[in-house]
Enzyme design. Structure first.
Site, PDB file in Angstrom:
ATOM      1  CE  LYS A 158      13.215 -38.403 -61.414  1.00  0.00           C
ATOM      2  NZ  LYS A 158      11.998 -37.826 -60.855  1.00  0.00           N
TER       3      LYS A 158
HETATM    4  C1  LIG Z   1       8.526 -33.053 -60.517  1.00  0.00           C
HETATM    5  C2  LIG Z   1       8.177 -34.155 -61.440  1.00  0.00           C
HETATM    6  N1  LIG Z   1       7.478 -33.884 -62.557  1.00  0.00           N
HETATM    7  C3  LIG Z   1       7.134 -34.855 -63.419  1.00  0.00           C
HETATM    8  C4  LIG Z   1       7.478 -36.172 -63.196  1.00  0.00           C
HETATM    9  C5  LIG Z   1       7.093 -37.233 -64.178  1.00  0.00           C
HETATM   10  O1  LIG Z   1       8.223 -37.653 -64.889  1.00  0.00           O
HETATM   11  P1  LIG Z   1       8.326 -39.138 -65.452  1.00  0.00           P
HETATM   12  O2  LIG Z   1       7.092 -39.380 -66.234  1.00  0.00           O
HETATM   13  O3  LIG Z   1       9.529 -39.105 -66.310  1.00  0.00           O
HETATM   14  O4  LIG Z   1       8.437 -40.034 -64.300  1.00  0.00           O
HETATM   15  C6  LIG Z   1       8.199 -36.501 -62.056  1.00  0.00           C
HETATM   16  C7  LIG Z   1       8.583 -37.882 -61.806  1.00  0.00           C
HETATM   17  O5  LIG Z   1       9.628 -38.202 -61.486  1.00  0.00           O
HETATM   18  C8  LIG Z   1       8.563 -35.473 -61.160  1.00  0.00           C
HETATM   19  O6  LIG Z   1       9.253 -35.756 -60.051  1.00  0.00           O
END
Ligand SMILES: Cc1ncc(COP(=O)(O)O)c(C=O)c1O
Length: 324
Positions: free
Chosen positions: A159
């Site tokens: 991330k």
């Molecule tokens: C690109 C992307 N995909 C998926 C998610 C979902 O991830 P999470 O459920 O861990 O927030 C996020 C959220 O931050 C995201 O930015």
């Protein structure tokens, strides 16, 4: 929603007033996007404020930092403690939690190793990301003209701030074209994810979601929804999804820390199913909200109560990102 500009921010272990929590313009992260971060939430429950899957979020932060060769001197328990300390210092009841690890100020040039690895934890109040109405009515999305990152370019499982340059393009295009959100395909033309959410499709009571190999972030909400779907007895498959599978699905919904569980009612102006929240989405939404609101027993150990004497910190039982 603008920040209120009050409270304190955790910066390298110190709590700093919101207005003083600044970094230098010559910091590496500003020029080269060298940061990894998290987005988690703390909810108000009848037993008190509780962070949802704090261990999984902080483990993903550590994994993102590892991929980008950023070492920060906090272990998993230390990270969780820092978040809890910051929430307590700000006396927040419910909040969005944004820890970030970034390359700071020393010298400029592509090589990140010359700059220190710094970290911060920022908190703010944040309601329903795609709108409260969308949680019931569903939202209208388009397939983005931008693809998600190709494999072995920018790592989708990390991330990282850099990945959000792509997310920003997807989101801006959707807004300009009159949609709430954009859904990106991967470079092979298969469904990947939204600008900040994972996606699920339901067909004949079977739930499908793209696998990690489709350039997705291994979402913690995605992992939670898969677990809840199994608890409820649904059949769920992680499989490569062609774009058209979304158009002919009975139901489509997106999930994420910000979006929670939000139904999609149309894609590219093609109505999905009945054009409103479907029964499977509703069942999963209810199961998810019951857990985060503390309305059912926390059978998976997903909640960390912030103000209880000694919040029990879990040691990385996170399976996110390693599912087959
Ligand atoms: C690109 C992307 N995909 C998926 C998610 C979902 O991830 P999470 O459920 O861990 O927030 C996020 C959220 O931050 C995201 O930015």
């Amino acid at each position: 929603m603008a920040f209120p500009g009050t409270g304190t921010i955790w910066m390298n272990g110190k709590l700093v007033d919101w207005k003083d929590a600044t970094i230098h313009i010559a910091s590496h992260v500003i020029h080269y996007g060298t940061a990894v971060f998290e987005g988690a939430r703390c909810y108000e429950t009848p037993r008190g404020s509780a962070c949802f899957r704090l261990d999984a979020h902080m483990l993903r932060l550590q994994h993102s930092a590892k991929i980008y060769r950023m070492e920060y001197p906090l272990d998993l328990a230390g990270w969780q403690q820092a978040v809890l300390d910051t929430i307590r210092a700000n006396q927040m009841k419910a909040c969005y939690i944004r820890p970030i690890v970034y390359r700071g100020y020393e010298a400029l040039g592509v090589n990140p190793f010359t700059c220190p690895v710094d970290a911060s934890i920022i908190l703010w109040e944040w309601g329903a990301y795609l709108g409260k109405e969308a949680l019931e009515e569903g939202c209208d999305v388009k397939i983005a003209s931008w693809s998600r990152m190709a494999p072995n370019t920018l790592p989708a499982m990390a991330k990282s701030s850099a990945n959000y340059a792509n997310s920003g393009l997807i989101k801006m295009e959707a807004i300009i074209d009159g949609y709430t959100e954009g859904i990106a395909l991967d470079v092979y033309g298969n469904v990947s994810e939204g600008s900040g959410q994972n996606i699920f499709a339901v067909r004949d009571r079977v739930i499908y979601t793209p696998p990690l190999g489709s350039s997705i972030l291994g979402g913690i909400t995605r992992d939670s929804v898969i677990t809840l779907a199994r608890d409820l007895g649904f059949s769920i498959q992680e499989s490569v999804l062609p774009r058209e599978a979304l158009y002919i699905a009975d139901e489509v919904f997106v999930v994420g820390t910000a979006a929670e569980v939000t139904p999609i009612r149309s894609i590219d102006k093609i109505v999905v199913g009945s054009g409103r929240r479907g029964p499977v989405t509703e069942a999963l939404q209810r199961a998810f909200f019951d857990v985060i609101n503390g309305d059912v027993p926390d059978t998976h150990g997903w909640l960390t109560y912030v103000y209880e004497e000694e919040a029990t910190l879990r040691a990385g039982r996170n399976t996110v990102g390693v599912r087959a």
